[in-house]
Write a protein that holds these residues in place. Structure first.
Motif, PDB file in Angstrom:
ATOM      1  N   TRP A 204       0.819  -1.214   0.000  1.00 36.68           N
ATOM      2  CA  TRP A 204       0.000   0.000   0.000  1.00 36.68           C
ATOM      3  C   TRP A 204       0.855   1.266   0.000  1.00 36.68           C
ATOM      4  CZ3 TRP A 204       0.420  -3.289   4.214  1.00 36.68           C
ATOM      5  CH2 TRP A 204       0.948  -2.754   5.392  1.00 36.68           C
ATOM      6  N   ASP A 205       2.161   1.105   0.025  1.00 36.98           N
ATOM      7  CA  ASP A 205       3.032   2.272   0.073  1.00 36.98           C
ATOM      8  C   ASP A 205       3.984   2.317  -1.120  1.00 36.98           C
ATOM      9  OD1 ASP A 205       4.021   4.604   1.275  1.00 36.98           O
ATOM     10  OD2 ASP A 205       5.719   3.500   2.107  1.00 36.98           O
TER      11      ASP A 205
ATOM     12  N   GLU B  63      -1.786  -6.814   5.757  1.00 34.86           N
ATOM     13  CA  GLU B  63      -2.044  -5.382   5.685  1.00 34.86           C
ATOM     14  C   GLU B  63      -2.720  -4.875   6.956  1.00 34.86           C
ATOM     15  OE1 GLU B  63      -3.510  -4.148   1.911  1.00 34.86           O
ATOM     16  OE2 GLU B  63      -4.027  -2.133   2.602  1.00 34.86           O
ATOM     17  N   ASP B  64      -3.616  -5.703   7.512  1.00 36.76           N
ATOM     18  CA  ASP B  64      -4.314  -5.295   8.733  1.00 36.76           C
ATOM     19  C   ASP B  64      -3.329  -5.009   9.859  1.00 36.76           C
ATOM     20  OD1 ASP B  64      -6.713  -5.406   7.538  1.00 36.76           O
ATOM     21  OD2 ASP B  64      -7.345  -7.334   8.402  1.00 36.76           O
TER      22      ASP B  64
ATOM     23  N   HIS C  30      -1.306  -1.822   9.168  1.00 33.06           N
ATOM     24  CA  HIS C  30      -2.032  -0.582   9.458  1.00 33.06           C
ATOM     25  C   HIS C  30      -2.183  -0.376  10.958  1.00 33.06           C
ATOM     26  CE1 HIS C  30      -2.800   0.634   5.436  1.00 33.06           C
ATOM     27  NE2 HIS C  30      -3.556  -0.409   5.124  1.00 33.06           N
ATOM     28  N   GLU C  31      -2.475  -1.458  11.656  1.00 30.34           N
ATOM     29  CA  GLU C  31      -2.656  -1.314  13.098  1.00 30.34           C
ATOM     30  C   GLU C  31      -1.357  -0.869  13.766  1.00 30.34           C
ATOM     31  OE1 GLU C  31      -4.775  -4.406  15.050  1.00 30.34           O
ATOM     32  OE2 GLU C  31      -4.277  -3.632  17.053  1.00 30.34           O
TER      33      GLU C  31
ATOM     34  N   GLU D 121       0.952   0.973  12.421  1.00 28.62           N
ATOM     35  CA  GLU D 121       1.154   2.396  12.136  1.00 28.62           C
ATOM     36  C   GLU D 121       0.224   3.266  12.979  1.00 28.62           C
ATOM     37  OE1 GLU D 121       0.896   2.663   7.766  1.00 28.62           O
ATOM     38  OE2 GLU D 121       3.082   2.901   7.790  1.00 28.62           O
ATOM     39  N   ASN D 122      -1.007   2.811  13.148  1.00 27.92           N
ATOM     40  CA  ASN D 122      -1.949   3.603  13.940  1.00 27.92           C
ATOM     41  C   ASN D 122      -1.561   3.674  15.409  1.00 27.92           C
ATOM     42  OD1 ASN D 122      -3.547   4.206  11.748  1.00 27.92           O
ATOM     43  ND2 ASN D 122      -4.856   2.395  12.017  1.00 27.92           N
TER      44      ASN D 122
END
Length: 465
Positions: free
Chosen positions: A196-197, A420-421, A424-425, A427-428
């Motif tokens: 995604w990046d 991916e989940d 993202h988690e 990073e959040n």
RNA sequence: GGGGCUGUGGGGUAACUUGGCUAUCCUUGUAGCUUCGGGAGCUAUAGAUUCCGGUUCAAAUCCGGGCAGCCCCA
């Protein structure tokens, strides 16, 4: 100004004091290259040219303006860039039928022409590069060399018969990168970006990241494998041995003026810049120590030393300004000149020249008769030491973590299941940027830091500059 | 995208609240003399109120707009 205490302020002050850039140009993010800063940039460019020429790349130069119709051909690409391009919508008094954009990168400028250049497998591989300025409308805070809106940019673009040959090109790019970074004394990590990046339109992207003193990472460039993602929309085809038409596989490699920012940030200290000898506009500065009665003699000696070193191919500055020596010492320390030579009556009497290294502060004397050989040795030693110090610094700035309880102010390394989940988690929860996984697989065994699944993959993350 | 703030010589600033005298101080530039082994001293000199409009006897100061920059939120 202390580098460790407040890197951000230190950086801004140093680029100003060393006169690398003039930020007073009245457009945000568009700065003026001063003679001193530009010389550094051109030296970096010369290493890039040297290595790409040596590997069979040809330098080209494509137009700055791209028609909107070409830009729109690759969907992910336009999605990745459309919020940050500058548009030309009018020419003279007339609105344009087809808007033009200022290249944010040159894929969509070059590939329609590549489609014309490439007819047969004998035209491949097509290996080109250009060094030009690109434009990106950055909305975040700009910073000299690191985040600007007009970017001095290097980009190579290649076309290949198949994925394997394109992959060979990616590997060659890593070899080139190593050679280019050596004289800059910059260490780096090769991290495969997450899906995604990755670069808009790429099959995969490898980021080239280094570290800054406050625990942040700084991306210095990237290498992309496009597969057929661009050749299909731009219709870049060749006829193979069997007479079949096939799409080319493409790669790109991009780097920018950020390399200057990295040299400032990685090597500089509380006294100012520390420039690697290979990129320093002046490798050596001579400060004559004058005194009543010996002005002619000292000046003559200083000129002789200058000529001797210049003849030996060294870049040298004789500072004969009418100010005190101490004042000159400070000036050239801020500007990062690797080696200072002092010549005064004492030196002349003893047949020596006094030297002072910018990187370590070490002072000593060399015999006048041995000058060229010794000075060359010292410069090589400075380069080696800067490389070693920066390498150690990068290694020290990476810490492997097992949980998110206490995050060090460093680049962190941790187990990641690859989903991916979880990415993202991560990073959040940490507010760090997930930089990706090592391009060259590292041996690792552990649990995903988010879901706990067993994994053999380490990921890297950091606050990104 | 929404909100807040700022703009004075090359750089940094004072004066702005409460309009008023030659716009302050530091630094830098230029010229000269004396100096010169870690930021010299003296003398002379140059250089600014972001732009356009308004209020007023009078604007760096108050009001409106433009341009440029900074910060915060999304």
């Amino acid at each position: 100004m202390k580098k460790e205490d407040n890197f951000s302020e230190w950086y801004n002050e140093i680029v100003e004091l060393a006169n690398l850039t003039d930020k007073r140009y009245p457009i945000k993010g568009m700065n003026v290259w001063t003679p001193y800063g530009w010389k550094i940039m051109l030296h970096i460019d010369s290493y890039i040219r040297k290595e790409f020429d040596a590997t069979g790349h040809d330098e080209v130069c494509f137009p700055l303006l791209i028609p909107e119709t070409e830009f729109q051909k690759e969907k992910d690409h336009i999605k990745g860039f459309d919020t940050e391009v500058y548009w030309v919508t009018q020419a003279g008094a007339n609105p344009l039928d087809i808007r033009l954009l200022l290249r944010p990168t040159s894929e969509t400028a070059m590939y329609p022409i590549f489609a014309l250049w490439v007819r047969s497998h004998t035209d491949l591989p097509l290996k080109t590069y250009q060094i030009v300025n690109t434009f990106r409308y950055e909305t975040k805070m700009t910073r000299a060399f690191i985040r600007v809106r007009e970017i001095h940019f290097f980009e190579s673009h290649t076309c290949h018969v198949d994925e394997a040959d394109a992959q060979r090109q990616v590997e060659e790019n890593f070899a080139i990168l190593e050679k280019v970074m050596k004289p800059l004394c910059l260490p780096y990590l090769l991290l495969k970006r997450t899906d995604w990046d990755k670069f808009p339109g790429a099959y995969y992207t490898v980021g080239i990241d280094t570290n800054l003193p406050d625990g942040r990472s700084l991306q210095l460039g990237s290498i992309h494998h496009y597969r057929e993602n661009f050749s299909r929309p731009f219709d870049i085809k060749y006829e193979d041995l069997q007479g079949d038409l096939k799409y080319v596989h493409q790669t790109t490699f991009g780097m920018s003026e950020r390399l200057v920012g990295a040299i400032v940030g990685v090597h500089g200290d509380d006294k100012g810049l520390v420039l690697p000898p290979e990129v320093a506009p002046y490798q050596i500065v001579i400060v004559p120590i004058l005194a009543k009665g010996i002005v002619e003699e000292v000046t003559l000696q200083a000129r002789e030393v200058k000529d001797e070193l210049a003849t030996a191919g060294l870049r040298i500055k004789l500072d004969d300004r009418d100010v005190r020596p101490g004042s000159k010492f400070y000036d050239w320390e801020i500007k990062g000149v690797p080696l200072r030579l002092e010549i005064g009556s004492r030196d002349i009497k003893q047949g020596v020249v006094t030297y002072a290294r910018r990187d370590s502060g070490e002072k000593g004397t060399v015999k006048r008769t041995d000058l060229v050989r010794k000075v060359t040795d010292i410069l090589r030693s400075i380069s080696d030491d800067l490389n070693e110090k920066a390498n150690k610094n990068l290694a020290d700035s990476i810490e492997t973590i097992e949980n998110l309880d206490t995050l060090p102010n460093k680049i962190v390394r941790f187990g990641w299941c690859g989903s991916e989940d979880c990415g993202h988690e991560f990073e959040n929860r940490t507010e760090l940027k997930l930089l990706g996984t090592p391009y060259v697989k590292e041996s690792f065994r552990g649990d995903c830091i988010i879901c706990g699944a067993d994994t053999d993959t380490a990921a890297y993350a950091a606050k990104a500059m």
